[in-house]
Design an enzyme around this catalytic site. Structure first.
Site, PDB file in Angstrom:
ATOM      1  NE  ARG A  50     113.444  27.102  37.206  1.00 62.36           N
ATOM      2  CZ  ARG A  50     113.480  27.823  38.315  1.00 62.36           C
ATOM      3  NH1 ARG A  50     114.532  27.731  39.111  1.00 62.36           N
ATOM      4  NH2 ARG A  50     112.493  28.635  38.631  1.00 62.36           N
ATOM      5  CG  ASP A  92     122.581  34.246  45.017  1.00 61.77           C
ATOM      6  OD1 ASP A  92     121.517  34.705  45.468  1.00 61.77           O
ATOM      7  OD2 ASP A  92     122.622  33.242  44.285  1.00 61.77           O
TER       8      ASP A  92
END
Length: 296
Positions: A57, A167
């Site tokens: 990632r 978020d």
């Protein structure tokens, strides 16, 4: 290229003028440092088994900044410039942002058939229902809420509601605010709801849909990190926090649930994911249905 990439690439050019195709493997020491930092900042627990996932990632950020190994990236991250400019990018890479419309449909059935009629009987038009989608990802959950609540409003014209969706990732919040999805991402939307509240792309080859403006206007998107102290000016009537706390360890889960309860009105409802549990936690909540709780 964003301003961040432009300024940070200049910072990195002194050590790596060429962008590597793949960085050297992450050392156990660097993984531990990343994992401890991510846990502290985001609450996400990364056991050693997640090292390969983290390497994959972070590859995107190493390539963008021109670093040849994770050590260089780690050292930059902990500089004042790195903390200011790169932290949000790190968070975007390590958080999981998979979600579906009408996920766990029994929750929305309970909301429409049980909770909302009770609300109207008790509150009527006195005030707006205040609902929070915590960990909203790319927006499927709050837009599902807006569709369900808009359907209910057709039956009770005086019904009013407000939806806050938060978020930790600014990247996914940007996607959520645009409200554009592939037809595959929108596969869970019932056909009549899709026709009613979504628009198809004029270019049918793109196979995209967009949430209708009247639904997008019902949702306010805001960045929020659960690990920080937060308290809303007005407590919420309903909190959806589903399939989020599974990424946290038990102490972090317990602390977060206490924050949620502090921001939930007495008599308000908390919805969690079906893979999650509040067992063993001392909270002012009573279970009213599977994974649905009411604040006593």
């Amino acid at each position: 290229m964003t301003a961040l990439e432009s300024s940070s690439s200049t910072h990195a050019a002194g050590t790596n003028s060429l962008c590597p195709t793949r960085a050297r493997s992450m050392s156990d020491k660097d993984f531990k440092r990343f994992a401890e930092f991510i846990h502290e900042e985001c609450g996400i627990k990364l056991p050693p088994s997640k090292k390969t996932m983290l390497e994959a990632r972070l590859q995107k950020r190493l390539r963008a900044l021109g670093y040849g190994d994770y050590r260089e990236y780690c050292e930059f991250l902990f500089t004042p410039e790195g903390m200011e400019c790169e932290l949000c990018n790190l968070i975007d890479q390590v958080t999981t942002n998979t979600t579906d419309f009408f996920r766990e449909p029994k929750h929305f059935e309970y909301l429409y058939s049980t909770l909302l009629p009770k609300w109207m009987a008790r509150q009527g038009a006195q005030r707006a229902l205040n609902i929070w989608s915590a960990g909203c990802s790319i927006g499927a959950e709050p837009y599902t809420m807006a569709c369900v609540l808009s359907d209910f409003k057709e039956k009770y014209s005086q019904f009013r509601f407000r939806i806050l969706a938060t978020d930790i990732s600014n990247e996914v919040l940007g996607k959520a605010a645009r409200g554009i999805y592939t037809q595959e991402q929108a596969r869970g939307v019932p056909g009549n709801t899709l026709r009613k509240y979504f628009m198809r792309s004029k270019d049918r080859s793109k196979k995209l849909v967009r949430v209708a403006p009247e639904i997008r206007r019902q949702v306010e998107f805001r960045q929020l990190n659960f690990m920080e102290s937060f308290k809303f000016r007005e407590p919420k009537d309903i909190i959806f926090c589903r399939n989020v706390i599974i990424y946290f360890d038990k102490p972090t889960q317990a602390g977060l649930m206490k924050k949620f309860c502090a921001n939930l009105k007495p008599g308000g409802y908390l919805f969690i994911g079906h893979s999650e549990s509040l067992a063993g936690q001392s909270l002012p909540l009573e279970q009213v249905a599977p994974t649905i709780y009411r604040k006593s």
